[in-house]
Design a protein around this motif. Structure first.
Motif, mmCIF file in Angstrom:
data_model
loop_
_atom_site.group_PDB
_atom_site.id
_atom_site.type_symbol
_atom_site.label_atom_id
_atom_site.label_comp_id
_atom_site.label_asym_id
_atom_site.label_seq_id
_atom_site.Cartn_x
_atom_site.Cartn_y
_atom_site.Cartn_z
ATOM 1 N N ALA A 1 46.586 79.065 42.578
ATOM 2 C CA ALA A 1 47.115 78.850 41.234
ATOM 3 C C ALA A 1 47.039 77.377 40.846
ATOM 4 N N SER A 2 47.312 76.486 41.789
ATOM 5 C CA SER A 2 47.254 75.053 41.523
ATOM 6 C C SER A 2 45.827 74.615 41.193
ATOM 7 N N LEU A 3 44.872 75.088 41.956
ATOM 8 C CA LEU A 3 43.475 74.752 41.686
ATOM 9 C C LEU A 3 43.017 75.326 40.353
ATOM 10 N N SER A 4 43.512 76.520 40.013
ATOM 11 C CA SER A 4 43.187 77.118 38.722
ATOM 12 C C SER A 4 43.750 76.286 37.578
ATOM 13 N N ALA A 5 44.969 75.784 37.747
ATOM 14 C CA ALA A 5 45.573 74.933 36.723
ATOM 15 C C ALA A 5 44.738 73.674 36.507
ATOM 16 N N MET A 6 44.258 73.085 37.593
ATOM 17 C CA MET A 6 43.424 71.890 37.479
ATOM 18 C C MET A 6 42.112 72.205 36.772
ATOM 19 N N ARG A 7 41.537 73.345 37.076
ATOM 20 C CA ARG A 7 40.261 73.704 36.465
ATOM 21 C C ARG A 7 40.408 73.955 34.962
ATOM 22 N N VAL B 1 48.084 81.363 34.590
ATOM 23 C CA VAL B 1 48.017 79.917 34.401
ATOM 24 C C VAL B 1 47.550 79.615 32.985
ATOM 25 N N SER B 2 48.339 78.831 32.262
ATOM 26 C CA SER B 2 48.021 78.505 30.872
ATOM 27 C C SER B 2 46.785 77.625 30.771
ATOM 28 N N ARG B 3 46.020 77.830 29.708
ATOM 29 C CA ARG B 3 44.857 76.998 29.422
ATOM 30 C C ARG B 3 45.159 75.970 28.320
ATOM 31 N N HIS B 4 46.382 75.894 27.874
ATOM 32 C CA HIS B 4 46.667 75.164 26.642
ATOM 33 C C HIS B 4 47.617 73.985 26.850
ATOM 34 N N LEU B 5 47.597 73.360 28.011
ATOM 35 C CA LEU B 5 48.414 72.176 28.235
ATOM 36 C C LEU B 5 47.866 71.019 27.400
ATOM 37 N N ASP B 6 48.765 70.250 26.753
ATOM 38 C CA ASP B 6 48.317 69.096 25.971
ATOM 39 C C ASP B 6 49.181 67.887 26.281
ATOM 40 N N TRP B 7 48.861 66.771 25.653
ATOM 41 C CA TRP B 7 49.569 65.526 25.945
ATOM 42 C C TRP B 7 51.030 65.596 25.553
ATOM 43 N N GLY B 8 51.337 66.392 24.534
ATOM 44 C CA GLY B 8 52.728 66.560 24.151
ATOM 45 C C GLY B 8 53.549 67.214 25.249
ATOM 46 N N ASP B 9 52.911 68.057 26.049
ATOM 47 C CA ASP B 9 53.611 68.692 27.166
ATOM 48 C C ASP B 9 54.031 67.657 28.213
#
Length: 259
Positions: A205-211, A19-27
């Motif tokens: 995985a979903s909970l990890s993405a939220m965290r 799970v990526s840690r680098h999601l941003d507003w551009g995504d």
């Protein structure tokens, strides 16, 4: 975070979920653009799945307007958007096929509702409907507490001072439940369409993405809620466009989150 698949038909350890840690507003902007492109490329699928949702919404609105069971119908209307992620499963399959250059066929898209032949998506569907039922019970209890002594069980009660306080309190409780529900499903449902994993692996995985991407994903949740609310105002008809675009966009956001 790496999650090793233990529930698929493959030997344990053959599938890793990062799970990526680098999601941003551009995504989010890019996901929405890709979602719009998917909808324009194959609108028949979006209109089909959204049409079912719209028909259910209109039936619920009719029941709310003509029946006297306000204590049940108002919570049902408020919780109605909770069912949207399951309706979007077919849209995830459309986006997946377009991404992998596979032909789009009705049989393949509809079969996505069964997952990868192991009923994992159906298990998630059961969780979704159980959560919806749980919300109905909580909301009914809130209604009963505030309504007791008023001597009325009609829509007019909602416009009284007590009714407005009840709506505010119920909305706060509902928002917390909806946030938890969103955290569980935002990645898990598209992952079950995409990968041969069990639903518990997908939920983790979903909970990890939220965290790891909480701020951006909370922004996405607010955008979804606002868009669905606005789309429902013109007799639910706005959902014929908004729901498919958001469904396709969620797929592309998932692809940016999970390698």
């Amino acid at each position: 975070m790496d999650i090793i698949d233990k529930g698929s038909r493959k030997p344990p350890g053959t599938l890793s979920v990062h799970v990526s840690r680098h999601l941003d507003w551009g995504d989010l902007k890019a996901a929405l653009a890709a979602g719009w492109a998917d909808y324009r490329a194959a609108p028949q699928f979006g209109l089909f799945f959204a049409g079912i949702y719209v028909a259910a919404g209109l039936a619920l609105a009719w029941a709310l307007a003509t029946q006297s069971a306000v204590a049940w119908l108002v919570p049902a209307a408020a919780g109605f958007p909770l069912l949207a992620p399951f309706c979007a499963v077919g849209l995830y399959e459309v986006s997946r096929c377009r991404e992998t250059l596979q032909p789009l066929r009705w049989g393949g898209v509809l079969s996505a509702l069964r997952g990868r032949g192991d009923d994992q998506i159906l298990s998630m569907g059961v969780i979704i409907f159980v959560a919806f039922g749980f919300w109905l019970m909580i909301a009914h209890a809130i209604f009963a507490i505030f309504q007791s002594g008023s001597g009325t069980d009609s829509l007019a009660f909602l416009l009284t001072g007590t009714g407005l306080v009840m709506l505010a309190f119920g909305s706060a409780v509902g928002a917390l439940l909806a946030l938890g529900f969103y955290a569980v499903t935002v990645v898990s449902l598209p992952m079950l369409v995409d990968r041969d994993v069990d639903f518990m692996t997908a939920i983790i995985a979903s909970l990890s993405a939220m965290r790891q991407n909480g701020v951006v994903l909370l922004g996405w949740a607010v955008l979804i809620a606002a868009a669905l609310f606005i789309a429902m105002l013109p007799a639910f008809l706005g959902l014929l466009v908004v729901l498919p675009v958001l469904g396709h966009a969620t797929w592309h956001l998932y692809r940016r989150l999970v390698a």
